[in-house]
Design a protein around this motif. Structure first.
Motif, short mmCIF file in Angstrom:
data_model
loop_
_atom_site.label_atom_id
_atom_site.label_comp_id
_atom_site.label_asym_id
_atom_site.label_seq_id
_atom_site.Cartn_x
_atom_site.Cartn_y
_atom_site.Cartn_z
N ASP A 339 -29.18 -1.10 19.35
CA ASP A 339 -29.05 -2.51 19.02
C ASP A 339 -27.64 -2.99 19.38
N GLU A 340 -27.32 -4.21 19.00
CA GLU A 340 -26.00 -4.77 19.36
C GLU A 340 -24.86 -3.93 18.77
N SER A 341 -25.11 -3.34 17.57
CA SER A 341 -24.02 -2.56 16.97
C SER A 341 -23.75 -1.28 17.79
N ALA A 342 -24.81 -0.71 18.40
CA ALA A 342 -24.60 0.47 19.25
C ALA A 342 -23.76 0.10 20.47
N PHE A 343 -24.06 -1.06 21.06
CA PHE A 343 -23.27 -1.53 22.20
C PHE A 343 -21.84 -1.87 21.74
N GLY A 344 -21.75 -2.43 20.52
CA GLY A 344 -20.43 -2.79 19.99
C GLY A 344 -19.55 -1.55 19.84
N TYR A 345 -20.16 -0.48 19.35
CA TYR A 345 -19.42 0.78 19.17
C TYR A 345 -18.95 1.32 20.52
N TYR A 346 -19.86 1.30 21.48
CA TYR A 346 -19.53 1.78 22.83
C TYR A 346 -18.41 0.93 23.45
N LEU A 347 -18.49 -0.39 23.26
CA LEU A 347 -17.49 -1.26 23.88
C LEU A 347 -16.13 -1.14 23.19
N GLU A 348 -16.16 -0.90 21.88
CA GLU A 348 -14.88 -0.71 21.18
C GLU A 348 -14.21 0.57 21.68
N LYS A 349 -15.01 1.62 21.81
CA LYS A 349 -14.49 2.88 22.36
C LYS A 349 -13.95 2.66 23.78
N THR A 350 -14.67 1.86 24.54
CA THR A 350 -14.27 1.58 25.93
C THR A 350 -12.93 0.85 25.97
N TYR A 351 -12.78 -0.14 25.06
CA TYR A 351 -11.48 -0.83 24.99
C TYR A 351 -10.39 0.16 24.64
N LEU A 352 -10.63 0.98 23.62
CA LEU A 352 -9.57 1.88 23.14
C LEU A 352 -9.17 2.90 24.21
N TYR A 382 -6.39 -11.10 29.69
CA TYR A 382 -6.72 -10.73 31.08
C TYR A 382 -6.90 -9.20 31.17
N GLY A 383 -5.88 -8.47 30.73
CA GLY A 383 -5.89 -7.01 30.86
C GLY A 383 -7.01 -6.37 30.05
N ARG A 384 -7.28 -6.93 28.89
CA ARG A 384 -8.34 -6.39 28.03
C ARG A 384 -9.70 -6.48 28.73
N ASN A 385 -10.00 -7.66 29.25
CA ASN A 385 -11.30 -7.86 29.91
C ASN A 385 -11.40 -7.07 31.20
N LEU A 386 -10.31 -7.06 31.96
CA LEU A 386 -10.31 -6.28 33.19
C LEU A 386 -10.50 -4.79 32.88
N GLY A 387 -9.80 -4.30 31.86
CA GLY A 387 -9.86 -2.89 31.49
C GLY A 387 -11.28 -2.47 31.10
N ILE A 388 -11.95 -3.33 30.33
CA ILE A 388 -13.32 -3.01 29.92
C ILE A 388 -14.23 -3.03 31.14
N ALA A 389 -14.06 -4.03 32.02
CA ALA A 389 -14.88 -4.09 33.24
C ALA A 389 -14.65 -2.83 34.09
N PHE A 390 -13.40 -2.42 34.18
CA PHE A 390 -13.02 -1.25 34.97
C PHE A 390 -13.77 0.00 34.48
N GLN A 391 -13.78 0.20 33.15
CA GLN A 391 -14.43 1.39 32.60
C GLN A 391 -15.96 1.30 32.72
N LEU A 392 -16.50 0.09 32.57
CA LEU A 392 -17.95 -0.08 32.75
C LEU A 392 -18.36 0.34 34.16
N ILE A 393 -17.56 -0.05 35.14
CA ILE A 393 -17.87 0.34 36.52
C ILE A 393 -17.68 1.85 36.69
N ASP A 394 -16.68 2.42 36.02
CA ASP A 394 -16.49 3.87 36.06
C ASP A 394 -17.74 4.57 35.53
#
Ligand code: FPP
Ligand code: MG
Length: 502
Positions: A339-352, A382-394
């Motif tokens: 659910d959204e919370s599972a994605f939220g957890y993954y995205l928080e980890k991705t930001y960190l 800017y850097g936060r959003n770019l960083g998350i996009a970067f890891q998603l592509i990774d």
């Protein structure tokens, strides 16, 4: 002392005025305009008195707040026309194809080669890092510089330097806050960043020797002109920005040295992984040593705010790794579908684990340019959003490119038991992935089954679409900065992230 001042009437006035302005419509009325003016004055006085930077509700406040709203990842849909696998190689062709994605207005913008714009500042980096890591031990030098011998992308230092240039012409904060940050850059003695902060560091012969070693190594660095600002097309990179770029690369590489031990990596940057060549102990020593030298260099920038921000990246990295280790399995009962919370957890980890270093080094770059709060915040967003996009592509590339192209093994995340975005999306379509995720793909044939289900689903296209949304936010944040070739170059780096293959 600063705390006492903050609680005084000045700080209260500042907080009240800021709250008043935050209510939005007030800005359009005469009284509201007066409040905006008062808030700015109170804010300036408060910052000057306390040295603490409180968030200022300026004209960009609402735009920035919009960019910080969460993206609903679990409902992202794949567009019909998107190929799952990007085939682009060079940055310019990547820009062309990514431009098609974000709209035709990109075509009218001048194409700037980001690396050419920062010029020699980036080409000196490997040499400068070797100087900062001079240890007096040949073996330690070899191990700590091992990954620098391969051609890294240097994306983080590049971003720091482009952000330095982009913010060099932006609005400046009033009032001097540190020895190496001032509106009048010609008045600054930048050689301070290679000298120790503490007099006591010379109090014994060992400390003196180490200090001398670093001073000697850095003295003649950077093509023999270490302390001059670099000015091109009217945009400036200060020596402090250059050092921040080096610190950022050291923190990144240090985390990779640790990560490759944790992940039992086989290869990195086309080389055998560090611990395959030198063993676990050496890899960890080298990583710790690099972090120690990065910390010394950070302290020598003599800016408490930048020190605090960059130090917080280190705990974010560990926090992100812990979240990744823990993954979803410990979050209560096994989920039927993410659910959204599972994605939220993954995205928080991705930001960190990835976004934080990029976001906070961009923020620090804007601070070293002595920028106003809205510019600093825009740099961060800017850097936060770019960083998350970067890891998603990774995470996507782990399923799509060959190991030779990527420079590291593919399919590694599944083997490590990690359910990244492609898996989460595939799991929404194929509920049989649930038990495999829960047991971290440890059962016989789990990795192959999960791989096939990801490829049989829209997981890759939806991951790319999610990355695109973060990328678009990053580009919107750039619009808050004044127009310049550096801003265009930042935009181009951002676009090329979406179509990168390594
Ligand atoms: C790579 O991720 C790893 C990171 C981005 C962060 C690693 C952080 C630590 C090990 C915490 C310790 C930090 C320091 C500074 C000592 P990945 O494994 O997904 O990427 P990869 O495929 O490139 O290995
Ligand atoms: Mg790894």
């Amino acid at each position: 002392m600063a705390e006492k001042i903050r609680k005084g009437p000045l700080a209260q006035l500042g907080a009240m005025a800021r709250e008043f302005v935050r209510r939005g419509p007030a800005e359009t009325r005469p009284l509201g305009k007066f409040a905006v003016g008062s808030a700015k004055v109170a804010h300036l006085l408060e910052s000057a008195a306390t040295g603490v930077r409180a968030p200022l509700p300026g004209p960009q406040f609402h735009a920035i707040a919009q960019l910080k709203r969460p993206i609903s990842a679990s409902t992202v849909q794949a567009p019909e026309d998107l190929p799952a696998k990007a085939a682009t190689r060079s940055w310019s062709s990547a820009v062309d194809s990514a431009s098609e994605v974000v709209g035709s207005d990109q075509q009218s913008k001048r194409l700037v080669d980001p690396k050419e714009l920062v010029g020699s500042e980036l080409s000196f980096i490997t040499d400068n890092l070797a100087r900062l890591l001079e240890s007096g031990h040949p073996m330690l030098n070899t191990v700590s510089q091992y990954y620098f011998s391969a051609s890294g992308k240097h994306i983080r230092p590049l971003l720091v330097m482009l952000m330095a240039q982009a913010t060099s012409i932006a609005t400046k904060r009033q009032g001097r806050t540190s020895m190496l940050v001032d509106s009048d850059v010609d008045q600054i003695d930048y050689s301070l960043m290679d000298r120790s902060v503490s007099q006591n560091i010379h109090s014994d012969s060992e400390s003196q020797r180490i200090n001398q070693l670093i001073e000697n190594a850095t003295k003649n660095g950077h093509g023999g002109r270490p302390y001059a600002p670099h000015v091109k097309e009217g945009l400036t990179i200060l020596p402090t920005h250059r050092r921040l770029a080096e610190i950022t690369e050291m923190i990144h590489t240090s985390s990779l040295l640790h990560d490759d031990v944790i992940d039992h990596a086989e290869t990195r940057r086309g080389l055998p992984a560090i611990q395959k060549t030198f063993g676990n102990r050496m890899a960890i020593f080298a990583g710790d040593f690099m972090l120690a030298r990065a910390s010394m260099a950070l302290a020598r920038l003599r800016d408490p705010e930048v020190i605090e921000i960059m130090a917080s990246v280190l705990s974010d990295l560990v926090d992100g790794e812990f979240k990744q280790l823990k993954n979803l399995e410990d979050e209560g009962a096994p989920m039927a579908q993410p659910d959204e919370s599972a994605f939220g957890y993954y995205l928080e980890k991705t930001y960190l684990k990835t976004g934080s270093l990029i976001a906070k080094s961009c923020r620090s770059s804007a601070i070293l340019s002595n920028s106003t709060d809205d510019i600093v915040e825009a740099a961060y967003v800017y850097g936060r959003n770019l960083g998350i996009a970067f890891q998603l592509i990774d995470d996507l590339l782990d399923f799509t490119v060959s190991s030779a192209e990527f420079g590291k093994p593919v399919g590694a995340d599944l083997k490590l038991g990690l359910a990244t975005a492609p898996v989460l999306y595939a799991w929404q379509e194929h509920s049989q992935l649930g038990p495999l995720v829960a047991r971290k793909f440890a059962g016989g044939g789990d990795v192959a089954t999960a791989w096939d289900l990801v490829h049989a689903s829209q997981g890759l296209q939806r991951t790319k679409q999610l990355a695109r949304q973060y990328m678009e936010r990053a580009i919107e944040a750039l619009a808050i900065l004044p127009a310049s070739s550096a801003r265009d170059a930042l935009e181009q780096v951002t676009l090329s992230v979406l179509t990168r293959t390594k």
